[in-house]
Design a protein around this motif. Structure first.
Motif, PDB file in Angstrom:
ATOM      1  N   ILE A   1      32.289 -19.897  25.002  1.00 27.99           N
ATOM      2  CA  ILE A   1      32.397 -19.852  23.539  1.00 27.99           C
ATOM      3  C   ILE A   1      33.609 -20.625  23.026  1.00 27.99           C
ATOM      4  CG2 ILE A   1      31.077 -17.718  23.328  1.00 27.99           C
ATOM      5  CD1 ILE A   1      33.713 -16.189  23.023  1.00 27.99           C
ATOM      6  N   TRP A   2      34.081 -21.622  23.796  1.00 23.99           N
ATOM      7  CA  TRP A   2      35.180 -22.459  23.317  1.00 23.99           C
ATOM      8  C   TRP A   2      34.836 -23.089  21.970  1.00 23.99           C
ATOM      9  CZ3 TRP A   2      36.837 -25.606  28.265  1.00 23.99           C
ATOM     10  CH2 TRP A   2      37.690 -24.806  29.045  1.00 23.99           C
ATOM     11  N   ASP A   3      33.611 -23.560  21.822  1.00 25.91           N
ATOM     12  CA  ASP A   3      33.178 -24.147  20.549  1.00 25.91           C
ATOM     13  C   ASP A   3      32.319 -23.115  19.830  1.00 25.91           C
ATOM     14  OD1 ASP A   3      31.872 -25.552  18.467  1.00 25.91           O
ATOM     15  OD2 ASP A   3      32.231 -27.441  19.507  1.00 25.91           O
ATOM     16  N   ARG A   4      32.932 -22.374  18.922  1.00 25.07           N
ATOM     17  CA  ARG A   4      32.236 -21.250  18.304  1.00 25.07           C
ATOM     18  C   ARG A   4      31.183 -21.698  17.298  1.00 25.07           C
ATOM     19  NH1 ARG A   4      37.731 -17.609  18.273  1.00 25.07           N
ATOM     20  NH2 ARG A   4      37.717 -17.334  20.537  1.00 25.07           N
TER      21      ARG A   4
ATOM     22  N   GLU B   1      27.304 -20.594  17.414  1.00 23.54           N
ATOM     23  CA  GLU B   1      26.593 -20.099  16.239  1.00 23.54           C
ATOM     24  C   GLU B   1      25.308 -20.895  16.013  1.00 23.54           C
ATOM     25  OE1 GLU B   1      27.322 -19.207  11.466  1.00 23.54           O
ATOM     26  OE2 GLU B   1      28.936 -20.060  12.699  1.00 23.54           O
ATOM     27  N   ALA B   2      25.384 -22.214  16.225  1.00 24.34           N
ATOM     28  CA  ALA B   2      24.209 -23.063  16.015  1.00 24.34           C
ATOM     29  C   ALA B   2      23.113 -22.777  17.040  1.00 24.34           C
ATOM     30  CB  ALA B   2      24.614 -24.537  16.074  1.00 24.34           C
ATOM     31  N   VAL B   3      23.500 -22.581  18.296  1.00 23.04           N
ATOM     32  CA  VAL B   3      22.517 -22.417  19.370  1.00 23.04           C
ATOM     33  C   VAL B   3      22.034 -20.967  19.488  1.00 23.04           C
ATOM     34  CG1 VAL B   3      22.131 -22.594  21.864  1.00 23.04           C
ATOM     35  CG2 VAL B   3      23.394 -24.399  20.667  1.00 23.04           C
ATOM     36  N   PHE B   4      22.972 -20.014  19.466  1.00 26.84           N
ATOM     37  CA  PHE B   4      22.632 -18.606  19.688  1.00 26.84           C
ATOM     38  C   PHE B   4      22.438 -17.817  18.385  1.00 26.84           C
ATOM     39  CE2 PHE B   4      24.598 -19.769  23.695  1.00 26.84           C
ATOM     40  CZ  PHE B   4      23.926 -19.013  24.645  1.00 26.84           C
ATOM     41  N   GLY B   5      22.876 -18.397  17.260  1.00 29.64           N
ATOM     42  CA  GLY B   5      22.815 -17.638  16.019  1.00 29.64           C
ATOM     43  C   GLY B   5      23.819 -16.507  15.982  1.00 29.64           C
ATOM     44  N   PHE B   6      24.938 -16.646  16.696  1.00 27.36           N
ATOM     45  CA  PHE B   6      25.951 -15.591  16.799  1.00 27.36           C
ATOM     46  C   PHE B   6      27.288 -16.136  16.318  1.00 27.36           C
ATOM     47  CE2 PHE B   6      29.243 -13.336  19.330  1.00 27.36           C
ATOM     48  CZ  PHE B   6      29.006 -12.035  18.881  1.00 27.36           C
ATOM     49  N   GLU B   7      27.820 -15.528  15.271  1.00 21.55           N
ATOM     50  CA  GLU B   7      29.102 -15.954  14.721  1.00 21.55           C
ATOM     51  C   GLU B   7      30.197 -15.033  15.253  1.00 21.55           C
ATOM     52  OE1 GLU B   7      31.313 -16.587  10.371  1.00 21.55           O
ATOM     53  OE2 GLU B   7      29.299 -15.733  10.493  1.00 21.55           O
ATOM     54  N   TYR B   8      31.183 -15.631  15.925  1.00 24.06           N
ATOM     55  CA  TYR B   8      32.264 -14.826  16.503  1.00 24.06           C
ATOM     56  C   TYR B   8      33.616 -15.391  16.099  1.00 24.06           C
ATOM     57  CZ  TYR B   8      35.481 -12.693  19.831  1.00 24.06           C
ATOM     58  OH  TYR B   8      36.537 -12.020  20.396  1.00 24.06           O
ATOM     59  N   ARG B   9      34.470 -14.507  15.638  1.00 26.30           N
ATOM     60  CA  ARG B   9      35.841 -14.872  15.323  1.00 26.30           C
ATOM     61  C   ARG B   9      36.765 -13.858  15.977  1.00 26.30           C
ATOM     62  NH1 ARG B   9      38.730 -14.977   9.320  1.00 26.30           N
ATOM     63  NH2 ARG B   9      40.756 -15.765  10.032  1.00 26.30           N
ATOM     64  N   TRP B  10      37.726 -14.355  16.721  1.00 27.82           N
ATOM     65  CA  TRP B  10      38.726 -13.480  17.344  1.00 27.82           C
ATOM     66  C   TRP B  10      39.756 -13.146  16.271  1.00 27.82           C
ATOM     67  CZ3 TRP B  10      43.008 -14.906  21.321  1.00 27.82           C
ATOM     68  CH2 TRP B  10      43.362 -13.771  22.066  1.00 27.82           C
ATOM     69  N   GLU B  11      39.833 -11.882  15.891  1.00 23.48           N
ATOM     70  CA  GLU B  11      40.623 -11.491  14.733  1.00 23.48           C
ATOM     71  C   GLU B  11      42.025 -11.003  15.082  1.00 23.48           C
ATOM     72  OE1 GLU B  11      37.376 -10.065  11.524  1.00 23.48           O
ATOM     73  OE2 GLU B  11      37.677  -8.667  13.190  1.00 23.48           O
ATOM     74  N   ILE B  12      42.460 -11.264  16.276  1.00 26.91           N
ATOM     75  CA  ILE B  12      43.741 -10.732  16.733  1.00 26.91           C
ATOM     76  C   ILE B  12      44.915 -11.233  15.897  1.00 26.91           C
ATOM     77  CG2 ILE B  12      44.122 -12.565  18.458  1.00 26.91           C
ATOM     78  CD1 ILE B  12      45.147 -10.307  20.330  1.00 26.91           C
TER      79      ILE B  12
END
Length: 387
Positions: free
Chosen positions: A292-295, A299-310
């Protein structure tokens, strides 16, 4: 070559050993995966395992944190150094980072205030052996890229960046340094940079990152972080040269306008993957995982939006401080917030957020949490996600 999103995601997960039966196991599996990935990113924060360990626990059957530590600091198969930020890389890759070491040696902006203490640091290392910054005794503060720090730390890190020192071992997050010549093979230290030109270096590093992620596109991306000097023009040139040389091939993914690229050597794996079916596995994925280096790509391929909120202010967090993706089968099904309470050796699952339309597979989730608890050396599990 044209793929559907489902085919592309299936290939990526098979490439990373995250679908079906484990393809990596034990220390030999760690060696194989890091050889394939080039590097895994290190981050010192330990809420439920540090990032490098989290990357490996999701892929390596029976993984223990001591495995990576031993491969780094006892067996010396790996070394801590800058690749995609601070990373774990193979010792055999040392010659390829000569440009990084030279850049640090020539960059004197931050070194002006510490040049005069290098000999004192060297003397301390000769006298005492491996040292951390507190062992050196130079406590005056100096300006350093990440804020003010003691002179001893700045000097040790500078000599480390330049390649004179390596991280000999760590106690928690505290680094102990020693001379590289004592611990790295002579033929590795004396080897010349295999990349004779900057163009060759960019081609090598871009290809390395494509292989590490599994598939990338030619655009701004965290996947290309810390390739020194790589701007958009140099990146585009590297992609074109790699394609002309036959090292990478372009991929079209249905429903996505951007062009993707993968290693030509991965085509047989892609073909096998598309003809096979896999039993689903549920894994917790590291926040800085190679996959998931390129988020935006994920998102484009898996339809999953991930943001590390730390690093987000608490009021702006949608989920939580240290929340990591949940992967089940060939889909990201949600996010989890596991926390290790070291004093009581308890793994507390504080929350689970499922993607719309997803259901939690209870047996697989229970198995995953039990493996994750064992990986973190916890004896107790508290599941607040059951409330």
């Amino acid at each position: 070559m044209r793929l559907t999103k489902a085919q592309a995601s299936k290939f990526l997960l098979r490439k990373h050993g995250l679908v079906g039966r484990h393809v990596f196991s034990g220390k030999s599996g760690i060696l194989s995966f890091i050889e394939q990935a080039g590097c895994i990113q290190y981050d010192p924060i330990d809420i439920c395992g540090r990032n490098a360990d989290l990357v490996l626990q999701s892929r390596i059957e029976g993984y223990k944190k001591t495995d990576l530590y031993e491969l780094l600091y006892s067996e010396r198969k790996f070394i801590d150094y800058w690749d995609k930020n601070m990373s774990v890389i193979s010792v055999s890759d040392w010659p390829y980072f000569q440009r990084t070491r030279t850049d640090h040696e020539q960059d004197t902006y931050y070194q002006k205030s510490i040049l005069g203490v290098y000999d004192r640091v060297r003397e301390a290392l000769h006298e005492k052996g491996p040292c951390c910054s507190k062992d050196i005794g130079l406590h005056e503060k100096v300006r350093w890229p990440w804020g003010e720090t003691r002179t001893s730390r700045a000097a040790l890190e500078s000599l480390y960046f330049r390649g004179e020192l390596i991280v000999h071992h760590k106690k928690g997050t505290v680094k102990y340094y020693d001379f590289a010549y004592k611990w790295l093979p002579g033929h590795i230290l004396s080897a010349s940079d295999p990349n004779k030109t900057e163009k060759e270096y960019f081609m090598w590093h871009v290809k390395r990152r494509i292989g590490s992620a599994g598939m990338l596109w030619n655009g701004p991306s965290d996947a290309f972080l810390y390739i020194r000097g790589l701007d958009s023009k140099a990146r585009a040139s590297a992609f074109e040269s790699l394609r002309a040389a036959g090292d990478i091939v372009n991929i079209e993914i249905e429903g996505i306008s951007k062009e993707f690229f993968m290693l030509s050597s991965d085509i047989p794996l892609l073909e096998r993957t598309l003809s096979e079916t896999y039993e689903p596995r549920l894994e917790l994925i590291a926040p800085l995982d190679n996959l998931i280096w390129d988020r935006k790509l994920i998102e484009a391929v898996f339809g999953f939006e991930y943001r590390w909120e730390i690093y987000s202010p608490p009021a702006k967090r949608k989920y939580g401080y240290y929340v990591i993706p949940m992967l089940y089968g060939e889909r990201f099904i949600g996010r989890a917030e596991p926390v290790c309470e070291r004093g009581s050796r308890t793994l507390r699952v504080k929350n689970v957020w499922l993607e719309q339309g997803q259901k939690l597979p209870e047996k697989e989730w229970r198995d995953c949490i039990e493996r994750f608890s064992k990986f973190n050396e916890c004896n107790n599990i508290i599941r607040e996600d059951c409330r």
